[in-house]
Scaffold this active site. Sequence first.
Site, short mmCIF file in Angstrom:
data_model
loop_
_atom_site.label_atom_id
_atom_site.label_comp_id
_atom_site.label_asym_id
_atom_site.label_seq_id
_atom_site.Cartn_x
_atom_site.Cartn_y
_atom_site.Cartn_z
CD1 TRP B 155 -36.68 -26.89 -11.78
CD2 TRP B 155 -34.59 -27.31 -11.11
NE1 TRP B 155 -36.68 -28.12 -11.20
CE2 TRP B 155 -35.41 -28.40 -10.77
CE3 TRP B 155 -33.24 -27.34 -10.77
CZ2 TRP B 155 -34.91 -29.54 -10.12
CZ3 TRP B 155 -32.74 -28.46 -10.12
CH2 TRP B 155 -33.58 -29.54 -9.80
CG HIS B 248 -34.27 -40.47 -4.67
ND1 HIS B 248 -34.21 -39.16 -4.25
CD2 HIS B 248 -33.68 -41.19 -3.69
CE1 HIS B 248 -33.62 -39.10 -3.09
NE2 HIS B 248 -33.27 -40.32 -2.72
CE1 TYR B 249 -40.07 -44.60 -11.18
CE2 TYR B 249 -41.11 -46.12 -9.67
CZ TYR B 249 -41.12 -45.39 -10.83
OH TYR B 249 -42.22 -45.44 -11.65
CE1 TYR B 254 -41.39 -39.28 -12.11
CE2 TYR B 254 -42.23 -37.15 -11.39
CZ TYR B 254 -42.15 -38.52 -11.25
OH TYR B 254 -42.83 -39.14 -10.23
CG HIS B 255 -33.59 -33.97 -16.68
ND1 HIS B 255 -33.66 -33.51 -17.98
CD2 HIS B 255 -32.28 -34.24 -16.45
CE1 HIS B 255 -32.44 -33.49 -18.51
NE2 HIS B 255 -31.58 -33.93 -17.59
CG HIS B 257 -31.82 -36.38 -10.57
ND1 HIS B 257 -33.12 -36.38 -11.07
CD2 HIS B 257 -31.96 -36.50 -9.23
CE1 HIS B 257 -33.98 -36.49 -10.07
NE2 HIS B 257 -33.29 -36.58 -8.94
CG HIS B 259 -29.62 -38.72 -5.37
ND1 HIS B 259 -30.20 -37.63 -4.76
CD2 HIS B 259 -30.55 -39.17 -6.26
CE1 HIS B 259 -31.41 -37.44 -5.24
NE2 HIS B 259 -31.65 -38.37 -6.15
#
Lengths: 317, 317
Positions: B155, B248-249, B254-255, B257, B259
């Site tokens: 997606w 975020h972690y 898992y690509h 990006h 925020h």
Amino acid sequence: MAKAAGEETEELDHRVKRVKCDSENNGGETLLCGFQTSSVLSDSAREKTIFIHGKLDDQDAVVILEKTPIREDTLTDLFTGSRLKLEMRNDIYSTYWLQAPPHLNEIKTTVVCPATEKHVKKYQRQESFLVEESGTDYESITLPYIQRQSFSVQWVYNILEKKAEAERITYEDPDPEVGFVLLPDFKWDQKQVNDLYLIAIVHKRNIRSLRDLTSEHIPLLQNIFQRGKEAILKNFNLPASKLRVYLHYQPSYYHLHVHFTKLGYEAPGCGVERAHLLADVIQNLQSDPKYYKTRTLYFPLRADDGLLGKFKEAGRL
Amino acid sequence: MAKAAGEETEELDHRVKRVKCDSENNGGETLLCGFQTSSVLSDSAREKTIFIHGKLDDQDAVVILEKTPIREDTLTDLFTGSRLKLEMRNDIYSTYWLQAPPHLNEIKTTVVCPATEKHVKKYQRQESFLVEESGTDYESITLPYIQRQSFSVQWVYNILEKKAEAERITYEDPDPEVGFVLLPDFKWDQKQVNDLYLIAIVHKRNIRSLRDLTSEHIPLLQNIFQRGKEAILKNFNLPASKLRVYLHYQPSYYHLHVHFTKLGYEAPGCGVERAHLLADVIQNLQSDPKYYKTRTLYFPLRADDGLLGKFKEAGRL
């Protein structure tokens, strides 16, 4: 002492106004009928609150409305006594508007009347701005501001010296170098562990904030981390894997303290823009003793914060 | 095709049950009268919500109640049509319980019926645990788990290749090395800037997360930071000082990006235990190219997260 005529009239006026505000008719039942809304100071769709400024019998007033939490013990009455209006139906899902009996669906209402300009300001939504503070900015803008303000931390010393709140202390390590006092934050009513919030205040003085920390403070920080977690496990049966342990920068007072809150509880000030995990702080100081002296730090300041004015004056915003 | 007798009976049963669930009497007006509560799955006193598991005509059902936000345009009717019960009065402050006409104080109700075990699980409050992941833990526990799961990011590729959501793109830098696509997060309805939430997705593939970043990615990160802020200023008139920009972690996919959310909006996942300010990430990589390869990172995992199980198996929790 004799009063000037003007003073007496003013006092009388005040009494008349107070009586109007109180609106003793039926124990205040219809108090808000005459409320004239001037503006919405702030609101939250998520928390179902609204803060309104307006007039009550010609006097400035602030009215705060907050819907009440849904109580498990009223569910049966709520379901049998309410009417549903269908909004949407799709396969196994349907949505409704539920109209509940008023006594099962109250709104907590707070009236401040007469309200001063200060009240209005307090409840007005305050914009925040993200400030970028280099190590140099700290030395030339922030530190002089903190020193000039000479914010009193006497109340902190009172706690450390057991002159106040001694009965609230959860745990203490009295060591003057690495010791601290652990006690519940005022925001926590201690009635449930879900919103657990404790503060560790260090005994050592003159560590203002994150900016003052160097590798020499690692034993202090490790001691707080370790013993704080142990004390919370012992006293509240909450293991370390359920805790968020962090410092604020900027802090709200300039005497080093560490926040312990329950993971999953969205405590105010736990956002990435203000909070620094104690575990990260220790690691950063281990790899670079001057990490917090040299690093650019980011933090939000409210529009009415004096420090924001200093950053603006310096052309840093 | 012929059906066995048992099958037909089952089907009939199902139809009967569905009719009962729908409870068409008066458009469902009294649907919840017969609801039998089994347990409260979760609730929030702050958000005024409750998720309830129970039985509706012998079928499993989940009922979700949420009080509605207080609307400015109903305030006059609310004040004139309600009754107040005094709770407390102290100087200029007084508090009341307000009983409002039911139509001005509705409760949004969602019914899932029949509900499966999966529904019940979905709405059950999930405990989170803070996980401590060293660089070695990442290599031996997390990375193999991610690879085995082979979470699809098709997606994401569809967005990058304009096969989907092309009309939603706010800004694009098509460069294959430092380029990215910026588009609104699904959580943001774009109706007001107060809860602004955009995501920058990098064109470069095979950067899974923070753990894959080294100093070679600094130009990519700086480009996202700079051009993302410019695009948001241009499109939504919001300056950089109003933005919280972070990774975020663990990420939810898992690509790589980034925020972008409005400062002051408490976006889900902006807490210090999961978010990493992009500005900090850049600084950390500048001072240590392998910062995110070697550093111990902390993050929360839900009790039902497969990765948590892996950490438990490895004795790391």
